[in-house]
Design a protein around this motif. Structure first.
Motif, PDB file in Angstrom:
ATOM      1  N   LEU A   1       0.950  -1.289   0.081  1.00 33.14           N
ATOM      2  CA  LEU A   1      -0.093  -0.062  -0.105  1.00 33.14           C
ATOM      3  C   LEU A   1       0.622   1.324   0.035  1.00 33.14           C
ATOM      4  O   LEU A   1       1.599   1.388   0.830  1.00 33.14           O
ATOM      5  CB  LEU A   1      -0.959  -0.168   1.229  1.00 33.14           C
TER       6      LEU A   1
ATOM      7  N   ALA B   1      -7.855   2.145   5.013  1.00 35.30           N
ATOM      8  CA  ALA B   1      -6.928   1.411   3.960  1.00 35.30           C
ATOM      9  C   ALA B   1      -5.589   0.892   4.770  1.00 35.30           C
ATOM     10  O   ALA B   1      -5.277  -0.400   4.770  1.00 35.30           O
ATOM     11  CB  ALA B   1      -6.571   2.375   2.837  1.00 35.30           C
TER      12      ALA B   1
ATOM     13  N   ALA C   1      -4.720  -2.887   5.505  1.00 32.47           N
ATOM     14  CA  ALA C   1      -3.323  -3.604   5.089  1.00 32.47           C
ATOM     15  C   ALA C   1      -2.630  -4.011   6.243  1.00 32.47           C
ATOM     16  O   ALA C   1      -1.907  -5.145   6.041  1.00 32.47           O
ATOM     17  CB  ALA C   1      -2.647  -2.064   4.500  1.00 32.47           C
TER      18      ALA C   1
ATOM     19  N   VAL D   1      -1.431  -0.812  -4.249  1.00 30.19           N
ATOM     20  CA  VAL D   1      -2.646  -0.295  -4.036  1.00 30.19           C
ATOM     21  C   VAL D   1      -2.186   1.006  -3.516  1.00 30.19           C
ATOM     22  O   VAL D   1      -1.415   1.344  -2.860  1.00 30.19           O
ATOM     23  CB  VAL D   1      -3.196  -0.973  -2.893  1.00 30.19           C
TER      24      VAL D   1
END
Length: 184
Positions: free
Chosen positions: A10, A41, A45, A130
């Protein structure tokens, strides 16, 4: 489950006070609204043992490492944006670099340009990215383009965890990134 995500990282791009706060020197109007989604997020992660890479801008106090079009922001003794060690260079509240995360400093739009990000990711076995953060038409777009050129697959951008100055610019950039069949 961790094996499923071991090749994924990420990237959290430019979620710094100078880009997000109302009084930030480089404020992105849509930035504040995405902070909760970026936090989520990062939490997801970490739950999945996905490598979190904090991509931040940090500049020399004299602006010697900034783009030519930003040099005026450092003129005549002014402290420019995201100067290393300044309040504006700090991550916004709610975002914290933790043990196991990685911090990468950049001085241009792309997280890959003139940095060691690609070699770091290769060394960590990362093939999937990501992406979250600001600013969609600049740092997000350039990083995505470079990631694709470097054969990362897939490159996923979380639409509601990225932002631009206006919703139209944000949406327009996604159409540019994904083509006319973007499904937006």
């Amino acid at each position: 489950m961790a094996d499923k995500w071991k090749h994924t990282a990420l990237l959290v791009i430019d979620m710094q006070k100078d880009f997000i706060h109302d009084d930030g020197q480089m404020r992105v109007n849509g930035g504040r609204a995405i902070v909760p989604n970026v936090i989520k997020a990062v939490q997801v992660a970490r739950q999945r043992d996905i490598l979190v890479v904090w991509v931040v801008r940090e500049h020399d106090p004299l602006g010697r490492d900034v783009e030519v079009f930003r040099q005026h922001l450092f003129a005549a003794g002014k402290e420019g944006p995201t100067v290393k060690g300044s309040m504006g260079a700090e991550l916004v509240d709610g975002l914290v670099i933790k043990e196991g995360d990685y911090k990468l400093v950049k001085t241009r739009f792309s997280a890959f340009f003139a940095t060691h990000l690609h070699s770091f990711l290769q060394g960590a076995g990362i093939t999937n990215l990501v992406i979250t953060g600001v600013q969609t038409p600049n740092c997000i777009r350039q990083t995505v383009f470079d990631a694709v050129a470097l054969d990362y697959q897939p490159v996923t951008v979380i639409v509601d965890a990225t932002a631009a100055a206006t919703p139209d610019i944000h949406t327009g950039t996604y159409f540019l990134l994904l083509g006319r069949n973007a499904g937006l």
